[in-house]
Scaffold this motif. Structure first.
Motif, short mmCIF file in Angstrom:
data_model
loop_
_atom_site.label_atom_id
_atom_site.label_comp_id
_atom_site.label_asym_id
_atom_site.label_seq_id
_atom_site.Cartn_x
_atom_site.Cartn_y
_atom_site.Cartn_z
N ARG A 17 0.84 -1.19 0.00
CA ARG A 17 0.00 0.00 0.00
C ARG A 17 0.88 1.25 0.00
NH1 ARG A 17 -5.29 -0.89 3.73
NH2 ARG A 17 -5.88 -2.90 2.85
N ILE A 18 0.52 2.18 -0.84
CA ILE A 18 1.24 3.45 -0.91
C ILE A 18 0.88 4.28 0.31
CG2 ILE A 18 1.48 5.61 -2.20
CD1 ILE A 18 0.94 3.92 -4.76
N ASP A 19 1.90 4.82 0.97
CA ASP A 19 1.72 5.71 2.11
C ASP A 19 1.88 7.14 1.61
OD1 ASP A 19 2.17 7.39 4.34
OD2 ASP A 19 2.93 5.71 5.52
N ARG A 40 17.00 9.16 -15.46
CA ARG A 40 15.86 9.54 -14.63
C ARG A 40 15.54 8.41 -13.67
NH1 ARG A 40 12.37 10.34 -19.60
NH2 ARG A 40 10.64 9.91 -18.23
N ARG A 41 15.21 8.79 -12.45
CA ARG A 41 14.84 7.81 -11.43
C ARG A 41 13.32 7.75 -11.31
NH1 ARG A 41 18.02 10.29 -6.47
NH2 ARG A 41 16.90 12.09 -7.32
N LEU A 42 12.82 6.60 -10.90
CA LEU A 42 11.38 6.42 -10.69
C LEU A 42 10.93 7.14 -9.44
CD1 LEU A 42 11.17 2.63 -11.52
CD2 LEU A 42 10.23 4.49 -12.88
N THR A 43 9.69 7.54 -9.42
CA THR A 43 9.11 8.20 -8.25
C THR A 43 9.26 7.29 -7.03
OG1 THR A 43 7.46 9.19 -9.72
CG2 THR A 43 7.04 9.32 -7.35
N PRO A 44 9.83 7.83 -5.95
CA PRO A 44 10.06 7.01 -4.76
C PRO A 44 8.82 6.92 -3.85
CG PRO A 44 10.99 9.18 -4.42
CD PRO A 44 10.42 9.17 -5.82
N PHE A 45 7.85 6.14 -4.29
CA PHE A 45 6.65 5.96 -3.48
C PHE A 45 6.99 5.14 -2.24
CE2 PHE A 45 4.60 6.80 -7.58
CZ PHE A 45 3.73 7.81 -7.18
N ALA A 46 6.56 5.62 -1.08
CA ALA A 46 6.73 4.87 0.16
C ALA A 46 5.59 3.86 0.26
CB ALA A 46 6.70 5.82 1.36
N VAL A 47 5.94 2.63 0.55
CA VAL A 47 4.92 1.58 0.67
C VAL A 47 5.03 0.91 2.02
CG1 VAL A 47 4.72 1.14 -1.81
CG2 VAL A 47 6.39 -0.12 -0.48
N ARG A 48 3.92 0.35 2.45
CA ARG A 48 3.92 -0.40 3.71
C ARG A 48 3.22 -1.71 3.48
NH1 ARG A 48 -1.36 1.48 5.52
NH2 ARG A 48 -1.62 3.55 4.68
#
Length: 179
Positions: free
Chosen positions: A77-79, A171-179
């Motif tokens: 899940r994206i935080d 280019r780097r990918l968006t750093p989505f935080a997940v839990r």
């Protein structure tokens, strides 16, 4: 090789329906970020599970309850708050690199985009779309906006050699935080 085709899912629930939007959050390839939307009756849990399978998910509180009732457990899940905090920290780190350049220098200061406000899945935006899709659409647009904001930060980073020395010019990918 960069992952251009990374698609995440947004889920909301309204009454007996689960609304799912797929959002392309990989590198900007010029195509729309909102890639698909479904309104699925709760009587079709297999279809709901399939639309969320192998995707990082941003789930509203209403969807979390509906998915729990259907015994569907999306993986990661994206935080939203941690994602925005992580992007802000990276932006601040890049700004610190610029600020630490020895004076005098002739480098142009990076212009950072404004970060989206953190989204609260328990109190998501309502958006302007027609129900039942309004909330899911607004959340999907937020997710797309985060990816677009990261792309702007990356453009600033890769066009300045002094900012891209440690992480390279790709280019780097968006750093989505997940839990």
């Amino acid at each position: 090789m960069p992952d251009f085709d990374r698609t995440d899912a947004v889920a909301d629930a309204q009454g007996e329906q689960v609304i799912i939007w797929h959002v392309q959050t990989g590198l900007d390839d010029g195509m729309p970020r909102l890639t698909g939307a479904w309104v699925v009756d709760r009587a079709e849990p297999d279809k709901i599970a399939a639309l969320l399978e192998r995707r990082r998910c941003l789930i509203t509180a209403a969807a979390a309850k509906a998915l729990a009732d259907l015994d569907i457990s999306p993986g990661r899940r994206i935080d939203p708050a941690a994602t925005i905090a992580g992007i802000a920290a990276e932006r601040d780190l890049l700004q610190a690199v610029y600020d630490a350049l020895p004076a005098p220098h002739t480098f142009v200061a990076p212009i950072w985009p404004e970060l989206p406000a953190p989204l609260d899945p328990a109190d998501p935006p309502t958006g302007n779309a027609v129900p039942p899709t309004g909330i899911a659409h607004a959340v999907a647009r937020w997710l797309a906006g985060v990816a677009d904001t990261w792309e702007k930060i990356e453009r600033e980073r890769i066009t300045r050699k002094y900012l891209s020395e440690s992480d390279g010019r790709d280019r780097r990918l968006t750093p989505f935080a997940v839990r």
